[in-house]
Motif scaffolding. Structure first.
Motif, short mmCIF file in Angstrom:
data_model
loop_
_atom_site.label_atom_id
_atom_site.label_comp_id
_atom_site.label_asym_id
_atom_site.label_seq_id
_atom_site.Cartn_x
_atom_site.Cartn_y
_atom_site.Cartn_z
N THR A 44 0.88 -1.16 0.00
CA THR A 44 0.00 0.00 0.00
C THR A 44 0.91 1.21 0.00
N MET A 45 0.76 2.06 -1.00
CA MET A 45 1.59 3.25 -1.11
C MET A 45 1.16 4.28 -0.06
N ALA A 46 2.04 5.22 0.25
CA ALA A 46 1.77 6.23 1.27
C ALA A 46 0.54 7.06 0.95
N ASP A 47 0.22 7.22 -0.34
CA ASP A 47 -0.97 8.01 -0.70
C ASP A 47 -2.26 7.18 -0.67
N GLN A 49 -2.88 4.17 -2.32
CA GLN A 49 -3.09 3.24 -3.42
C GLN A 49 -2.79 1.82 -2.95
N THR A 50 -3.74 0.92 -3.16
CA THR A 50 -3.55 -0.47 -2.76
C THR A 50 -4.40 -1.39 -3.62
N ILE A 52 -0.65 -2.37 -4.85
CA ILE A 52 0.27 -2.09 -5.95
C ILE A 52 1.27 -3.23 -5.96
N LEU A 64 10.65 3.46 -2.03
CA LEU A 64 9.19 3.47 -2.00
C LEU A 64 8.70 3.96 -0.65
N GLN A 65 7.73 4.86 -0.67
CA GLN A 65 7.08 5.28 0.56
C GLN A 65 5.79 4.48 0.67
N VAL A 66 5.79 3.54 1.62
CA VAL A 66 4.66 2.63 1.79
C VAL A 66 4.19 2.61 3.24
#
Length: 82
Positions: A44-47, A49-50, A52, A64-66
């Motif tokens: 799951t990205m920091a913004d 999005q999941t 990914i 990656l920022q997750v």
């Protein structure tokens, strides 16, 4: 001597924690991930999005920022860098 810490994403990591893949555990936003054994990396990205999927993520550093490394991840020996 005190450790140098900075939130600037261009600075190197100042902390590291082994990651256990989980669909429920949320971790602090990472500066990057280190993958020890190659495989699909599902996050799951920091913004938000999941999910990914990074197919066949190679051994090494991934900037990656997750907030999650999901259970479907096949890569192993993952370390969160802060």
């Amino acid at each position: 001597m005190a450790a140098y810490r900075d939130a600037d994403s261009t600075c190197p990591a100042h902390g590291a924690v082994a990651v256990t893949e989980s669909d429920s555990t949320v971790i602090p936003i990472t500066r990057g991930l280190y993958v020890g054994v190659a495989g699909d990396l599902v996050v799951t990205m920091a913004d938000g999005q999941t999910p990914i999927t990074f197919k066949a993520a190679a051994v090494g550093y991934h900037p990656l920022q997750v907030t999650q490394v999901l259970a479907a991840t096949a890569a192993t020996d993952i370390v969160a860098l802060y």
